[in-house]
Design an enzyme around this catalytic site. Structure first.
Site, PDB file in Angstrom:
ATOM      1  N   GLU A 123       0.851  -1.196   0.000  1.00  0.00           N
ATOM      2  CA  GLU A 123       0.000   0.000   0.000  1.00  0.00           C
ATOM      3  C   GLU A 123       0.880   1.238   0.000  1.00  0.00           C
ATOM      4  O   GLU A 123       2.064   1.162   0.334  1.00  0.00           O
ATOM      5  CB  GLU A 123      -0.865   0.039   1.275  1.00  0.00           C
ATOM      6  CG  GLU A 123      -1.821  -1.112   1.404  1.00  0.00           C
ATOM      7  CD  GLU A 123      -2.532  -1.115   2.762  1.00  0.00           C
ATOM      8  OE1 GLU A 123      -2.409  -0.136   3.520  1.00  0.00           O
ATOM      9  OE2 GLU A 123      -3.191  -2.120   3.047  1.00  0.00           O
ATOM     10  N   LYS A 125       2.265   4.650   1.594  1.00  0.00           N
ATOM     11  CA  LYS A 125       2.405   5.154   2.957  1.00  0.00           C
ATOM     12  C   LYS A 125       2.082   6.647   2.927  1.00  0.00           C
ATOM     13  O   LYS A 125       2.881   7.456   2.453  1.00  0.00           O
ATOM     14  CB  LYS A 125       3.824   4.913   3.481  1.00  0.00           C
ATOM     15  CG  LYS A 125       3.971   5.266   4.939  1.00  0.00           C
ATOM     16  CD  LYS A 125       5.296   4.755   5.484  1.00  0.00           C
ATOM     17  CE  LYS A 125       5.382   4.895   6.987  1.00  0.00           C
ATOM     18  NZ  LYS A 125       5.153   6.224   7.499  1.00  0.00           N
ATOM     19  N   ASP A 127       1.472  10.410   3.906  1.00  0.00           N
ATOM     20  CA  ASP A 127       2.240  11.272   4.795  1.00  0.00           C
ATOM     21  C   ASP A 127       1.326  12.336   5.398  1.00  0.00           C
ATOM     22  O   ASP A 127       1.283  13.476   4.956  1.00  0.00           O
ATOM     23  CB  ASP A 127       3.373  11.930   3.997  1.00  0.00           C
ATOM     24  CG  ASP A 127       4.434  12.485   4.913  1.00  0.00           C
ATOM     25  OD1 ASP A 127       4.370  12.214   6.126  1.00  0.00           O
ATOM     26  OD2 ASP A 127       5.318  13.203   4.412  1.00  0.00           O
ATOM     27  N   TYR A 235      -6.743   0.256   7.800  1.00  0.00           N
ATOM     28  CA  TYR A 235      -6.516  -0.806   8.789  1.00  0.00           C
ATOM     29  C   TYR A 235      -7.735  -0.939   9.684  1.00  0.00           C
ATOM     30  O   TYR A 235      -8.161   0.049  10.276  1.00  0.00           O
ATOM     31  CB  TYR A 235      -5.272  -0.429   9.612  1.00  0.00           C
ATOM     32  CG  TYR A 235      -4.825  -1.415  10.659  1.00  0.00           C
ATOM     33  CD1 TYR A 235      -4.942  -2.784  10.476  1.00  0.00           C
ATOM     34  CD2 TYR A 235      -4.226  -0.956  11.832  1.00  0.00           C
ATOM     35  CE1 TYR A 235      -4.497  -3.670  11.445  1.00  0.00           C
ATOM     36  CE2 TYR A 235      -3.770  -1.826  12.813  1.00  0.00           C
ATOM     37  CZ  TYR A 235      -3.918  -3.186  12.614  1.00  0.00           C
ATOM     38  OH  TYR A 235      -3.475  -4.049  13.575  1.00  0.00           O
ATOM     39  N   LYS A 321      10.807   3.319   3.216  1.00  0.00           N
ATOM     40  CA  LYS A 321      10.770   4.783   3.132  1.00  0.00           C
ATOM     41  C   LYS A 321      11.513   5.244   1.886  1.00  0.00           C
ATOM     42  O   LYS A 321      12.659   4.866   1.662  1.00  0.00           O
ATOM     43  CB  LYS A 321      11.443   5.396   4.370  1.00  0.00           C
ATOM     44  CG  LYS A 321      10.610   5.274   5.624  1.00  0.00           C
ATOM     45  CD  LYS A 321       9.553   6.346   5.643  1.00  0.00           C
ATOM     46  CE  LYS A 321       9.342   7.016   6.902  1.00  0.00           C
ATOM     47  NZ  LYS A 321       9.879   7.775   7.738  1.00  0.00           N
ATOM     48  N   CYS A 415      20.892  46.598   8.542  1.00  0.00           N
ATOM     49  CA  CYS A 415      19.866  46.341   7.537  1.00  0.00           C
ATOM     50  C   CYS A 415      20.438  46.562   6.133  1.00  0.00           C
ATOM     51  O   CYS A 415      21.041  47.606   5.871  1.00  0.00           O
ATOM     52  CB  CYS A 415      18.677  47.270   7.775  1.00  0.00           C
ATOM     53  SG  CYS A 415      17.420  47.116   6.497  1.00  0.00           S
ATOM     54  N   CYS A 418      18.429  49.844   4.691  1.00  0.00           N
ATOM     55  CA  CYS A 418      18.493  51.214   5.233  1.00  0.00           C
ATOM     56  C   CYS A 418      19.660  51.394   6.206  1.00  0.00           C
ATOM     57  O   CYS A 418      19.813  52.451   6.787  1.00  0.00           O
ATOM     58  CB  CYS A 418      17.172  51.572   5.908  1.00  0.00           C
ATOM     59  SG  CYS A 418      16.904  50.667   7.442  1.00  0.00           S
ATOM     60  N   CYS A 433      14.870  44.677  11.581  1.00  0.00           N
ATOM     61  CA  CYS A 433      15.295  46.051  11.348  1.00  0.00           C
ATOM     62  C   CYS A 433      14.241  46.917  12.036  1.00  0.00           C
ATOM     63  O   CYS A 433      13.057  46.851  11.701  1.00  0.00           O
ATOM     64  CB  CYS A 433      15.335  46.362   9.852  1.00  0.00           C
ATOM     65  SG  CYS A 433      15.428  48.141   9.560  1.00  0.00           S
ATOM     66  N   CYS A 439      12.387  52.375   6.463  1.00  0.00           N
ATOM     67  CA  CYS A 439      13.102  51.312   5.744  1.00  0.00           C
ATOM     68  C   CYS A 439      12.238  50.930   4.527  1.00  0.00           C
ATOM     69  O   CYS A 439      11.099  50.481   4.697  1.00  0.00           O
ATOM     70  CB  CYS A 439      13.317  50.130   6.683  1.00  0.00           C
ATOM     71  SG  CYS A 439      14.078  48.714   5.883  1.00  0.00           S
TER      72      CYS A 439
HETATM   73  S1  IVH Z   1      -0.899   0.430   8.803  1.00  0.00           S
HETATM   74  C1  IVH Z   1       0.112  -1.580  12.920  1.00  0.00           C
HETATM   75  N1  IVH Z   1      -0.973   1.503   6.430  1.00  0.00           N
HETATM   76  O1  IVH Z   1       2.487   5.121   9.034  1.00  0.00           O
HETATM   77  C2  IVH Z   1       0.271  -0.851  11.645  1.00  0.00           C
HETATM   78  N2  IVH Z   1      -0.040   2.783   8.193  1.00  0.00           N
HETATM   79  O2  IVH Z   1       4.807   4.377  11.128  1.00  0.00           O
HETATM   80  C3  IVH Z   1      -0.799   0.074  11.382  1.00  0.00           C
HETATM   81  N3  IVH Z   1       0.683   5.048   7.516  1.00  0.00           N
HETATM   82  O3  IVH Z   1       1.113   5.348  12.241  1.00  0.00           O
HETATM   83  C4  IVH Z   1      -0.516   1.046  10.351  1.00  0.00           C
HETATM   84  N4  IVH Z   1       0.093   4.879   5.407  1.00  0.00           N
HETATM   85  O4  IVH Z   1       0.094   6.801  10.425  1.00  0.00           O
HETATM   86  C5  IVH Z   1      -0.608   1.679   7.701  1.00  0.00           C
HETATM   87  N5  IVH Z   1      -1.133   2.331   4.255  1.00  0.00           N
HETATM   88  C6  IVH Z   1      -0.787   2.493   5.532  1.00  0.00           C
HETATM   89  C7  IVH Z   1      -0.209   3.704   6.002  1.00  0.00           C
HETATM   90  C8  IVH Z   1       0.168   3.799   7.348  1.00  0.00           C
HETATM   91  C9  IVH Z   1       0.607   5.675   6.335  1.00  0.00           C
HETATM   92  C10 IVH Z   1       1.239   5.663   8.737  1.00  0.00           C
HETATM   93  C11 IVH Z   1       0.404   5.485   9.968  1.00  0.00           C
HETATM   94  C12 IVH Z   1       1.270   4.823  10.968  1.00  0.00           C
HETATM   95  C13 IVH Z   1       2.649   5.084  10.428  1.00  0.00           C
HETATM   96  C14 IVH Z   1       3.551   3.957  10.790  1.00  0.00           C
END
Ligand code: IVH
Length: 677
Positions: A123, A125, A127, A235, A321, A415, A418, A433, A439
């Site tokens: 999946e 991740k 942010d 989840y 990551k 500055c 000025c 300043c 200025c």
């Molecule tokens: S599953 C027990 N799925 O990443 C695991 N987490 O460091 C439950 N996050 O706290 C997390 N995308 O905020 C899961 N597709 C994804 C995610 C995801 C982002 C974040 C989440 C979690 C952190 C883990």
């Protein structure tokens, strides 16, 4: 007969209840189509009409109110601290991996611990900021932040404003479960939020993640409702989940109304996992939101249970990551910019380098502390990163490439514009300043802010003209705008009759701009658009605001100590007081309209009014009471006795024709305000 009436009333109430229910169901469905499926089936206008109908019905029939009605997504402005609760299931984090090797290790560890074949779900991740949503009998009961993983803040009211999160589920959901996901701000919403913040003199958010997390923790959910937050769910937890496979649970959750990401792949080999990672490492550039990696999960929940958890994270999942793309380039020079508040910002000028889709030439260094912590030297070779932030930053220095005699980059003492000695306020990182009166970038910056769209919105005036006027000595502060003569403007380069007249009439029109915007236009530190509105609402006039004590200021919703100190500092400065007196003498609005309406005068003595239509600033009843407070009389219909017909939008056509026929003066809301001044 009595029985009949009673039956009739019951029927009526039942009908209302049914109508309310139908409207709620329809609106929930339309919200889902718009925010989750991206497939709206009705126009925004029609949606708003239905919502309006529901709001009115609920207002008239409070016995049917429901905290999960679609009308409750607008938020409230109640100021409260957040309640904390313990998570039913601890909110753990995921292990991080950064290399193909580490992913292979994760895979072989699972192979060793599980005898049967297994599948890995890949999946994105996301942010943003993690959230746990608890549903009881299909209704969103609580939304809880991660907190320390053991307990988190209850932010239900704020979360309810996120339209893609269903307040009520549809279908065959379990009676109790928790679903977790990530709240985030898509790029478009983030850019707009930051543009607005900069325009309001507020510090922009460094990245969408901070903006999303900050938004969730705001005390006023009606402000959260204005931020275009979104939420993907990834989840599910609970005793009676529909399936023992993660992907099937997510599919079910999708059918109940949740926004489940579509970028999911079920992989049967490490090769497939790596393909997914490589694909998204490239493609993430084209997503409308930020991701910082890929999450890998064992799909079978029985296998997940077998693998279990370490103290901090599950053994059945990990994350890969992405590396923030780094550029390596030369620091050519450091220049210093002065903003309208006098804050001095150092900027690194770099040899252009290509980084994550754009050419980077400059990087912000923020303040002197950052320069010292990097131990930056002239001509250093530096590493730059964009990592979520819009403005790239220098993340490191290659000391091995530094010449022996290279000089340290020193923060300036005077500055650059000025030459005044800079000051550093204790507890703040920035240098200032102090020459705010002469200025040039400060003077021009303040005037530019004053005329900007959300402040005085002066038509025809832009940065270039302000520059020219300042250079030619026509304006030294914002009050000078109001004594400008067309002839003075005509003496400027490339200024024609038409433009000059345009500017003068734009300046004239700005005298009608309401008090809250005038207050914002003054450019008091930390008084952005929203704060200015709150202050105008609370104090109603500049005089009351100027005399407000520190306690009175901090009693106002959203006004903290920092803002209160800044306001008191501003109004205790002699030159600011003089400036306000001057602006008052030019008749700018230093009083709220509501305040004027309660003021009693005899300006309208002997005049008869008919008020018709709808108005921008008042309701019809408010206008009528202003008329009475100022000595005028209200008539119900236009006749020969009528002095003025105050005509708003959608004024009855028969009233207009009659007024014209009888020669009754037809005036607008603005004309009317001029009458009472
Ligand atoms: S599953 C027990 N799925 O990443 C695991 N987490 O460091 C439950 N996050 O706290 C997390 N995308 O905020 C899961 N597709 C994804 C995610 C995801 C982002 C974040 C989440 C979690 C952190 C883990």
């Amino acid at each position: 007969m009595f029985a009949n009436t009673a039956t009739y009333i019951i029927m009526d109430h039942q009908e209302i209840e049914l109508q309310i229910k139908n409207l709620r169901d329809q609106l929930n469905q339309y919200n889902h189509e718009y925010y989750v499926l991206n497939q709206p089936s009705i126009s925004d206008y029609d949606f708003d009409q239905l919502l309006k109908q529901l709001i009115e019905l609920e207002k008239a029939n409070p016995q049917y109110s429901d905290p999960n009605s679609p009308t409750q997504r607008v938020g409230s402005d109640i100021n409260k601290e957040f309640e904390q609760i313990k998570h039913q299931y601890p909110m753990l984090s995921l292990g991080n991996t950064y290399s193909e090797e580490e992913i292979k290790d994760f895979y072989t560890r699972i192979e060793k611990l599980i005898d049967d074949p297994f599948e890995i779900v890949c999946e994105l991740k996301f942010d943003g900021t993690a959230i746990g949503l608890i549903y009881e009998n299909g209704v969103l009961a609580r939304a809880v932040t991660r907190g320390d993983g053991e307990q988190g803040d209850v932010v239900t009211e704020n979360v309810k404003t996120i339209k893609s999160i269903p307040l009520k589920l549809i279908g065959d959901y379990p009676s109790n479960f928790e679903i977790r996901g990530e709240i985030f701000l898509p790029h478009k919403g983030f850019d707009k939020l930051n543009r607005d913040r900069v325009e309001n003199g507020e510090t922009p958010f460094a990245n969408p993640r901070n903006a999303a997390a900050g938004s969730l923790k705001m005390q006023n959910s009606s402000l959260v409702a204005k931020r275009p937050l979104d939420c993907f769910l990834y989840y599910m937890l609970g005793e009676n989940l529909p399936s023992t496979f993660h992907t099937e649970n997510l599919e079910k959750a999708r059918s109940w109304g949740f926004k489940i990401p579509t970028q999911i792949k079920l992989c049967k080999s490490i090769g497939e996992v790596m393909d997914f990672i490589h694909y998204w490492d490239q493609e993430r550039q084209n997503l409308p939101f930020d991701i910082d990696g890929i999450v890998l999960k064992v799909n079978n929940i029985d296998q997940q249970k077998k693998l279990g958890f370490t103290a901090k994270s599950p053994r059945w999942a990990t994350s890969f990551k992405f590396k923030a793309e780094q550029g390596y380039t030369k620091l050519e020079s450091v220049t210093f910019q002065v903003g309208r508040t006098g804050a001095v910002t150092p900027v690194a000028n770099l040899t252009p380098v290509y980084l994550a889709g754009t050419t980077v030439k400059r990087a912000s260094l923020h303040n002197s502390d950052i320069i010292s912590s990097l131990d930056l030297h002239e001509n250093d070779m530096v590493y730059v990163e964009k990592g979520g932030e819009i403005i790239p930053k220098i993340v490191g220095v290659d000391e091995s490439a530094r010449k022996k005699d290279a000089r340290k980059v020193e923060f300036i003492t005077h500055c650059p514009e000025c030459h005044t000695n800079l000051i550093k306020i204790e507890g703040e990182a920035a240098h200032y300043c102090p020459n705010s009166e002469s200025c040039p970038p400060q003077v021009k910056g303040k005037i530019e802010h004053f005329i900007s769209r959300k402040a005085m919105n002066i038509d025809g005036l832009g940065t270039e003209t302000i520059d020219l006027m300042h250079k030619n000595g026509l304006i030294h502060n914002v009050a000078d705008l109001y004594t400008l003569h067309p002839m003075q403007l005509l003496s400027l380069e490339r200024m024609g009759d038409k433009s000059a007249n345009n500017i003068i009439s734009g300046i004239e029109a700005s005298k009608e701009v309401p008090f809250s915007r005038v207050l914002f236009a003054l450019g008091i530190r930390y008084v952005g658009e929203t704060v200015a509105k709150k202050l105008a609402n609370a104090f109603k006039s500049i005089d009351k605001l100027m005399n407000a004590s520190f306690e009175e200021l901090t009693e106002v919703d959203e006004i903290g100590e920092r803002i209160a100190i800044s306001i008191q500092q501003y109004f205790s400065t002699e030159k600011n007081k003089t400036l306000i007196e001057k602006l008052k003498s030019h008749k700018l609005q230093f009083q709220s309209i509501e305040d004027k309406s309660i003021e009693k005068t005899n300006h309208l003595n002997g005049m008869n009014f008919v008020v018709s239509g709808t108005f921008a600033n008042f309701s019809r009843d408010e206008l009528k009471s202003i008329i009475e407070n100022n000595g005028g009389k209200n008539l119900s219909g236009v006749s020969s006795k009528t002095t003025y017909l105050v005509a708003g939008e959608k004024t009855g056509p028969s009233k207009l024709t009659k007024a014209e026929k009888l020669g009754v003066k037809i005036i607008s809301e603005d004309d009317f305000m001029k009458l009472i001044e």
